[in-house]
Design an enzyme around this catalytic site. Structure first.
Site, PDB file in Angstrom:
ATOM      1  N   TYR A  99      -1.703  -0.301  11.049  1.00  0.00           N
ATOM      2  CA  TYR A  99      -1.926  -0.966   9.759  1.00  0.00           C
ATOM      3  C   TYR A  99      -0.719  -0.759   8.844  1.00  0.00           C
ATOM      4  CZ  TYR A  99      -3.353  -1.390   4.874  1.00  0.00           C
ATOM      5  OH  TYR A  99      -3.388  -1.702   3.532  1.00  0.00           O
ATOM      6  N   THR A 105       0.816  -1.213   0.000  1.00  0.00           N
ATOM      7  CA  THR A 105       0.000   0.000   0.000  1.00  0.00           C
ATOM      8  C   THR A 105       0.849   1.261   0.000  1.00  0.00           C
ATOM      9  OG1 THR A 105      -1.481   1.286   1.418  1.00  0.00           O
ATOM     10  CG2 THR A 105      -0.130  -0.341   2.529  1.00  0.00           C
ATOM     11  N   ASP A 106       0.296   2.341  -0.577  1.00  0.00           N
ATOM     12  CA  ASP A 106       0.987   3.639  -0.530  1.00  0.00           C
ATOM     13  C   ASP A 106       1.126   4.156   0.900  1.00  0.00           C
ATOM     14  OD1 ASP A 106      -1.680   4.366  -0.043  1.00  0.00           O
ATOM     15  OD2 ASP A 106      -1.808   5.783  -1.705  1.00  0.00           O
TER      16      ASP A 106
HETATM   17  P1  NAD Z   1     -10.092  -6.986   2.343  1.00  0.00           P
HETATM   18  O1  NAD Z   1     -10.117  -6.654   3.787  1.00  0.00           O
HETATM   19  O2  NAD Z   1     -11.319  -6.789   1.523  1.00  0.00           O
HETATM   20  O3  NAD Z   1      -9.642  -8.508   2.140  1.00  0.00           O
HETATM   21  C1  NAD Z   1      -8.626  -9.106   2.893  1.00  0.00           C
HETATM   22  C2  NAD Z   1      -8.763 -10.612   2.703  1.00  0.00           C
HETATM   23  O4  NAD Z   1      -7.690 -11.246   3.412  1.00  0.00           O
HETATM   24  C3  NAD Z   1     -10.072 -11.180   3.283  1.00  0.00           C
HETATM   25  O5  NAD Z   1     -10.640 -12.085   2.371  1.00  0.00           O
HETATM   26  C4  NAD Z   1      -9.644 -11.857   4.568  1.00  0.00           C
HETATM   27  O6  NAD Z   1     -10.474 -12.941   4.936  1.00  0.00           O
HETATM   28  C5  NAD Z   1      -8.243 -12.320   4.182  1.00  0.00           C
HETATM   29  N1  NAD Z   1      -7.358 -12.509   5.361  1.00  0.00           N
HETATM   30  C6  NAD Z   1      -7.167 -11.654   6.397  1.00  0.00           C
HETATM   31  N2  NAD Z   1      -6.279 -12.189   7.254  1.00  0.00           N
HETATM   32  C7  NAD Z   1      -5.906 -13.399   6.759  1.00  0.00           C
HETATM   33  C8  NAD Z   1      -5.017 -14.404   7.194  1.00  0.00           C
HETATM   34  N3  NAD Z   1      -4.324 -14.275   8.331  1.00  0.00           N
HETATM   35  N4  NAD Z   1      -4.869 -15.500   6.428  1.00  0.00           N
HETATM   36  C9  NAD Z   1      -5.570 -15.657   5.263  1.00  0.00           C
HETATM   37  N5  NAD Z   1      -6.448 -14.720   4.813  1.00  0.00           N
HETATM   38  C10 NAD Z   1      -6.610 -13.610   5.554  1.00  0.00           C
HETATM   39  O7  NAD Z   1      -8.862  -6.171   1.759  1.00  0.00           O
HETATM   40  P2  NAD Z   1      -8.579  -5.521   0.327  1.00  0.00           P
HETATM   41  O8  NAD Z   1      -9.017  -4.109   0.363  1.00  0.00           O
HETATM   42  O9  NAD Z   1      -9.053  -6.431  -0.721  1.00  0.00           O
HETATM   43  O10 NAD Z   1      -6.979  -5.509   0.350  1.00  0.00           O
HETATM   44  C11 NAD Z   1      -6.230  -6.610  -0.175  1.00  0.00           C
HETATM   45  C12 NAD Z   1      -4.748  -6.264  -0.104  1.00  0.00           C
HETATM   46  O11 NAD Z   1      -4.492  -5.071  -0.853  1.00  0.00           O
HETATM   47  C13 NAD Z   1      -4.234  -6.001   1.309  1.00  0.00           C
HETATM   48  O12 NAD Z   1      -2.955  -6.574   1.421  1.00  0.00           O
HETATM   49  C14 NAD Z   1      -4.160  -4.487   1.387  1.00  0.00           C
HETATM   50  O13 NAD Z   1      -3.170  -4.073   2.299  1.00  0.00           O
HETATM   51  C15 NAD Z   1      -3.796  -4.140  -0.040  1.00  0.00           C
HETATM   52  N6  NAD Z   1      -4.222  -2.801  -0.470  1.00  0.00           N
HETATM   53  C16 NAD Z   1      -5.521  -2.397  -0.300  1.00  0.00           C
HETATM   54  C17 NAD Z   1      -5.917  -1.144  -0.774  1.00  0.00           C
HETATM   55  C18 NAD Z   1      -7.331  -0.640  -0.622  1.00  0.00           C
HETATM   56  O14 NAD Z   1      -7.587   0.540  -0.882  1.00  0.00           O
HETATM   57  N7  NAD Z   1      -8.296  -1.457  -0.228  1.00  0.00           N
HETATM   58  C19 NAD Z   1      -4.981  -0.314  -1.408  1.00  0.00           C
HETATM   59  C20 NAD Z   1      -3.663  -0.769  -1.557  1.00  0.00           C
HETATM   60  C21 NAD Z   1      -3.302  -2.016  -1.091  1.00  0.00           C
HETATM   61  O1  DAU Z   2      -4.147   4.120   0.454  1.00  0.00           O
HETATM   62  C1  DAU Z   2      -4.356   2.740   0.426  1.00  0.00           C
HETATM   63  C2  DAU Z   2      -5.161   2.331   1.635  1.00  0.00           C
HETATM   64  O2  DAU Z   2      -6.473   2.849   1.421  1.00  0.00           O
HETATM   65  C3  DAU Z   2      -5.220   0.827   1.854  1.00  0.00           C
HETATM   66  O3  DAU Z   2      -3.925   0.349   2.104  1.00  0.00           O
HETATM   67  C4  DAU Z   2      -6.156   0.490   3.022  1.00  0.00           C
HETATM   68  O4  DAU Z   2      -6.286  -0.910   3.156  1.00  0.00           O
HETATM   69  C5  DAU Z   2      -7.516   1.090   2.729  1.00  0.00           C
HETATM   70  O5  DAU Z   2      -8.373   0.880   3.831  1.00  0.00           O
HETATM   71  C6  DAU Z   2      -7.396   2.589   2.448  1.00  0.00           C
HETATM   72  O6  DAU Z   2      -7.016   3.305   3.641  1.00  0.00           O
HETATM   73  P1  DAU Z   2      -7.703   4.694   4.044  1.00  0.00           P
HETATM   74  O7  DAU Z   2      -7.537   4.873   5.494  1.00  0.00           O
HETATM   75  O8  DAU Z   2      -7.276   5.794   3.148  1.00  0.00           O
HETATM   76  O9  DAU Z   2      -9.234   4.320   3.641  1.00  0.00           O
HETATM   77  P2  DAU Z   2     -10.624   4.595   4.386  1.00  0.00           P
HETATM   78  O10 DAU Z   2     -11.677   4.171   3.416  1.00  0.00           O
HETATM   79  O11 DAU Z   2     -10.675   4.060   5.763  1.00  0.00           O
HETATM   80  O12 DAU Z   2     -10.650   6.178   4.487  1.00  0.00           O
HETATM   81  C7  DAU Z   2     -10.487   7.009   3.353  1.00  0.00           C
HETATM   82  C8  DAU Z   2     -10.483   8.451   3.841  1.00  0.00           C
HETATM   83  O13 DAU Z   2     -11.795   8.770   4.319  1.00  0.00           O
HETATM   84  C9  DAU Z   2      -9.555   8.705   5.011  1.00  0.00           C
HETATM   85  O14 DAU Z   2      -9.006  10.008   4.883  1.00  0.00           O
HETATM   86  C10 DAU Z   2     -10.453   8.638   6.225  1.00  0.00           C
HETATM   87  C11 DAU Z   2     -11.776   9.167   5.699  1.00  0.00           C
HETATM   88  N1  DAU Z   2     -12.996   8.620   6.328  1.00  0.00           N
HETATM   89  C12 DAU Z   2     -13.150   7.266   6.373  1.00  0.00           C
HETATM   90  C13 DAU Z   2     -14.256   6.689   6.957  1.00  0.00           C
HETATM   91  C14 DAU Z   2     -14.417   5.196   7.038  1.00  0.00           C
HETATM   92  C15 DAU Z   2     -13.992   9.456   6.810  1.00  0.00           C
HETATM   93  O15 DAU Z   2     -13.874  10.707   6.725  1.00  0.00           O
HETATM   94  N2  DAU Z   2     -15.086   8.896   7.391  1.00  0.00           N
HETATM   95  C16 DAU Z   2     -15.272   7.554   7.499  1.00  0.00           C
HETATM   96  O16 DAU Z   2     -16.289   7.117   8.076  1.00  0.00           O
END
Ligand code: NAD
Ligand code: DAU
Length: 337
Positions: A147, A123-124
């Site tokens: 995290y 992640t960034d």
């Molecule tokens: P998510 O929370 O939707 O999914 C995570 C998955 O991992 C789930 O299916 C969960 O059951 C599984 N998991 C958790 N712990 C585990 C364990 N110990 N063993 C096996 N499985 C396990 O998350 P996502 O948003 O799909 O993110 C996926 C990946 O991408 C993560 O590594 C996250 O850090 C990275 N990422 C997410 C974002 C974002 O904006 N969502 C951005 C950049 C990177």
């Molecule tokens: O940048 C990549 C990351 O983006 C991933 O690595 C993480 O897994 C993913 O959860 C996400 O992190 P953020 O913390 O940026 O995402 P989130 O959706 O929690 O929040 C996005 C922005 O919105 C952040 O500035 C917090 C704000 N926010 C979030 C929630 C849930 C609010 O203002 N209100 C809210 O209720």
């Protein structure tokens, strides 16, 4: 290819699995612990497809990892498995340490024993916050939350396996993903569902924090490019084409759902809240990738998906999510959802 995809039942992992099976004909074994965020239903579009195998298990469990590798005989491991919500990491960091540090170690050992390629999905947020300018792959790591700190630990461990053992490891760092199947604790699905239900829209602090939005299908294609063409030992950033302040995103969701501006409520800010993320993606673009989806269009499609798929989110909103929501927002916002 034959792949072991860890965390493939989550939001981005399931997007990647659908893409690899349908568009590349890959054979995929998914290993997923099915935490609150993981659901086999996320893979239901591939139900009955013999190219997909599913095993429930944790990446920190060496027996589960060995069983998954035996089942699918993969050439590469792609690791999505993670605890992914920053607010939950602030409330209870322990699962983050276990999954990101110990889990990544167990997978790297399994890859090393069998000389498998390994892609770590990162992640960034490992770079911390940037008020002006853009992070490159050479920017120093300065994570702010449990995290992002534990994700950085996983990245460093993965890099050490390249330097120490010559394991062909690549790391890809994505910006904020959005799209179908995202668990509604995250900003966009939370706001969409609350807007649709007439519930409060909780904006942290002044709402001027900026995020760099990438559609999950674009990030998944970038991961595929790194898997196929990435240089071992290298890190690749993949950011989206648009940066937006949170409050602008919330206002756009209000317009798209026909909700009322009066639903928006400023609530206490997240502790240690990163102000802005911004990623340079030149290096992965040089591998032939570019994002296809602009935020304006992708957000409208995402709102339509949530509107059209209540059978996906209804069971979530009536389960563990309610307790989480009450803990996270209860005092500030009352009883919604
Ligand atoms: P998510 O929370 O939707 O999914 C995570 C998955 O991992 C789930 O299916 C969960 O059951 C599984 N998991 C958790 N712990 C585990 C364990 N110990 N063993 C096996 N499985 C396990 O998350 P996502 O948003 O799909 O993110 C996926 C990946 O991408 C993560 O590594 C996250 O850090 C990275 N990422 C997410 C974002 C974002 O904006 N969502 C951005 C950049 C990177
Ligand atoms: O940048 C990549 C990351 O983006 C991933 O690595 C993480 O897994 C993913 O959860 C996400 O992190 P953020 O913390 O940026 O995402 P989130 O959706 O929690 O929040 C996005 C922005 O919105 C952040 O500035 C917090 C704000 N926010 C979030 C929630 C849930 C609010 O203002 N209100 C809210 O209720």
């Amino acid at each position: 290819m034959r792949l072991l995809v860890c965390g493939g039942a989550g939001f981005i992992g399931s997007t990647f699995v659908r893409q690899r099976v349908r568009e590349h004909g890959d054979e995929v074994t998914v290993l997923d612990k099915l935490t609150y965020a993981g659901r086999e239903e996320n893979l239901s579009e591939l139900a009955g497809d013999e190219r997909l195998r599913f095993l429930k298990g944790a990446i920190e469990d060496p027996r589960a990892v060995a069983e998954a590798i035996e089942l699918g005989a993969p050439e590469a491991i792609v690791n999505f498995a993670a605890e992914t919500h920053v607010d939950r990491s602030i409330a209870a960091p322990d699962a983050f340490v276990r999954t990101h540090a110990l889990g990544t170690y167990v997978l790297l050992e399994a890859a090393r024993e069998r000389a498998l390629r390994y892609v770590q999905v990162s992640t960034d947020e490992v770079y911390g916050s940037i008020e002006v300018g853009t992070f490159t792959e050479d920017s120093p790591l300065a994570p702010s939350s449990p995290y992002s700190a534990t994700k950085a630990a996983a990245d460093l461990l993965a890099q050490s396996y390249f330097h120490t053992y010559g394991l062909p490891v690549t790391i890809i760092r994505g910006s904020n993903n959005y799209g179908p199947y995202q668990y509604p604790e995250k900003l966009i699905p939370l706001m969409v569902l609350n807007a649709m239900h007439g519930d409060p829209l909780p904006v942290y602090g002044d709402g001027m924090q900026v995020r760099n939005w990438i559609h999950a299908s674009d990030f998944s294609r970038a991961i595929g490019h790194v898997l196929e063409h990435g240089e071992p030992g290298e890190v690749y950033n993949a950011g989206g084409p648009d940066e937006e302040a949170n409050i602008t995103v919330v206002r756009r969701i209000i317009e798209l759902t026909g909700a009322s501006e009066s639903q928006m409520e400023h609530v206490a800010d997240r502790p240690g809240h990163d102000r802005r993320y911004s990623l340079s993606s030149e290096k992965v673009r040089a591998l032939g990738w570019e994002p296809r989806c602009r935020f304006e269009e992708g957000l409208a499609d995402t709102v339509a998906w949530y509107r059209d798929n209540p059978s996906w989110w209804q069971p979530i909103r009536s389960g563990e999510y309610r307790e989480y929501y009450a803990r996270q927002y209860g005092q500030a916002l009352g009883q919604a959802p």
